[in-house]
Design an enzyme around this catalytic site. Sequence first.
Site, mmCIF file in Angstrom:
data_model
loop_
_atom_site.group_PDB
_atom_site.id
_atom_site.type_symbol
_atom_site.label_atom_id
_atom_site.label_comp_id
_atom_site.label_asym_id
_atom_site.label_seq_id
_atom_site.Cartn_x
_atom_site.Cartn_y
_atom_site.Cartn_z
ATOM 1 N N HIS A 124 42.685 44.533 58.852
ATOM 2 C CA HIS A 124 41.730 45.441 59.491
ATOM 3 C C HIS A 124 40.763 45.902 58.401
ATOM 4 O O HIS A 124 41.179 46.437 57.373
ATOM 5 C CB HIS A 124 42.452 46.630 60.127
ATOM 6 C CG HIS A 124 43.421 46.222 61.195
ATOM 7 N ND1 HIS A 124 44.726 46.640 61.211
ATOM 8 C CD2 HIS A 124 43.258 45.416 62.273
ATOM 9 C CE1 HIS A 124 45.336 46.109 62.264
ATOM 10 N NE2 HIS A 124 44.469 45.361 62.919
ATOM 11 N N GLU A 168 40.780 49.443 56.409
ATOM 12 C CA GLU A 168 42.020 49.958 55.809
ATOM 13 C C GLU A 168 41.942 49.732 54.299
ATOM 14 O O GLU A 168 42.468 48.759 53.756
ATOM 15 C CB GLU A 168 43.222 49.258 56.445
ATOM 16 C CG GLU A 168 43.317 49.574 57.933
ATOM 17 C CD GLU A 168 44.449 48.875 58.644
ATOM 18 O OE1 GLU A 168 44.683 49.199 59.816
ATOM 19 O OE2 GLU A 168 45.114 48.012 58.052
ATOM 20 N N HIS A 203 48.704 47.679 55.196
ATOM 21 C CA HIS A 203 47.816 48.321 56.164
ATOM 22 C C HIS A 203 47.760 49.826 55.923
ATOM 23 O O HIS A 203 48.595 50.395 55.217
ATOM 24 C CB HIS A 203 48.333 48.109 57.598
ATOM 25 C CG HIS A 203 48.205 46.708 58.095
ATOM 26 N ND1 HIS A 203 47.274 46.329 59.036
ATOM 27 C CD2 HIS A 203 48.902 45.588 57.785
ATOM 28 C CE1 HIS A 203 47.402 45.035 59.289
ATOM 29 N NE2 HIS A 203 48.384 44.560 58.537
ATOM 30 N N GLU A 205 52.725 50.117 56.519
ATOM 31 C CA GLU A 205 51.736 51.139 56.862
ATOM 32 C C GLU A 205 51.778 52.196 55.771
ATOM 33 O O GLU A 205 52.813 52.809 55.528
ATOM 34 C CB GLU A 205 52.048 51.749 58.233
ATOM 35 C CG GLU A 205 51.965 50.768 59.391
ATOM 36 C CD GLU A 205 50.538 50.376 59.737
ATOM 37 O OE1 GLU A 205 49.590 51.011 59.204
ATOM 38 O OE2 GLU A 205 50.354 49.445 60.542
#
Length: 337
Positions: A59, A62, A155, A219
């Site tokens: 993405h 990010e 991410h 994450e």
Amino acid sequence: MLALGKLLELTLVGREPAAKIQLTAEGARLRWLAEGALEVTPPAGQDSGLDLLLSAGIHGNETAPIELVDRLLHGIARGELKPRARILFLLGNPEAMRKGERYIEQDINRLFNGRHEQSSGFEALRACELERLSTTFFNQAPGDTPRERLHYDLHTAIRGSKIEQFALYPWREGCQHSRRELARLKAAGVAAVLLQSKASITFSSFTYAQLEAEAFTLELGKARAFGQNDGVNLQALEARLQCLIENREPALDEDLDGLQLFSVAREIIKHSDSFQLHLQPDIENFTELPVGFVLAEDIAGMRWVVEEKGARIIFPNPKVKNGLRAGILVVPSPELP
């Protein structure tokens, strides 16, 4: 510093380097493979047997993990970080990175494990290319002895989280989740792991299921613009990655006390434009929901009501396309045997 160490800079300006291969003073080789893709090979006779895939920017907005990958590559290109592992650095969605957007047309991380073949456009082509690059990297490892394959797909999340740094551990039929890898994540500062129980269409699920790598989606906080990540503390992860790259990882204590494990209770699938998610727009990941709470509603009277004690929500997003996951209900999982 070697020019190929500036992979992020080259990617952000959309420029192909003049020299595709460069050597460090010690003899490590840097090889440019494609836009946002660079392979590092350790000096002859100094290969630890680890094939490490580090991906970020799947993405484009990010940025904290993109900057982390950039720092590691700079260290190698300057000769400060001495690789003893084969490494593939991948910046996943260059066009979205240049525009500071999550994606251009569609979410790349929903286009793996064959899904890109059912789609078209820039992201579908890039997902296909990322599969090809990672397959070639792992399958062209030197020698006949078994090697360790590891993939961290880095991410940051759209929203804040009650647990800031957590991992998703994919599922593969007949394969148990590794206690050693969970201990490695804990040592890298990861506070919780979601143990998945079915196949998925994310990048880490592809490398785990198809390439037999130990693979994780990590994450690492909330998405912010480049240069605004001072509040994202990735020191433990960065130190662990440096150790893996230089083959000086401390012995792992496989005691998982303090690492929170979760399993998937249910996925919330958006079926139509009538879908409604009954959560505040700024709700944080891992927010606990009471039993009896009406979480979502959709066409034909479809309702999702929380039935599981201790259930928490992660990745709530009512704006996904119809047919895709709009959230996951997770519950605490018993510790691994």
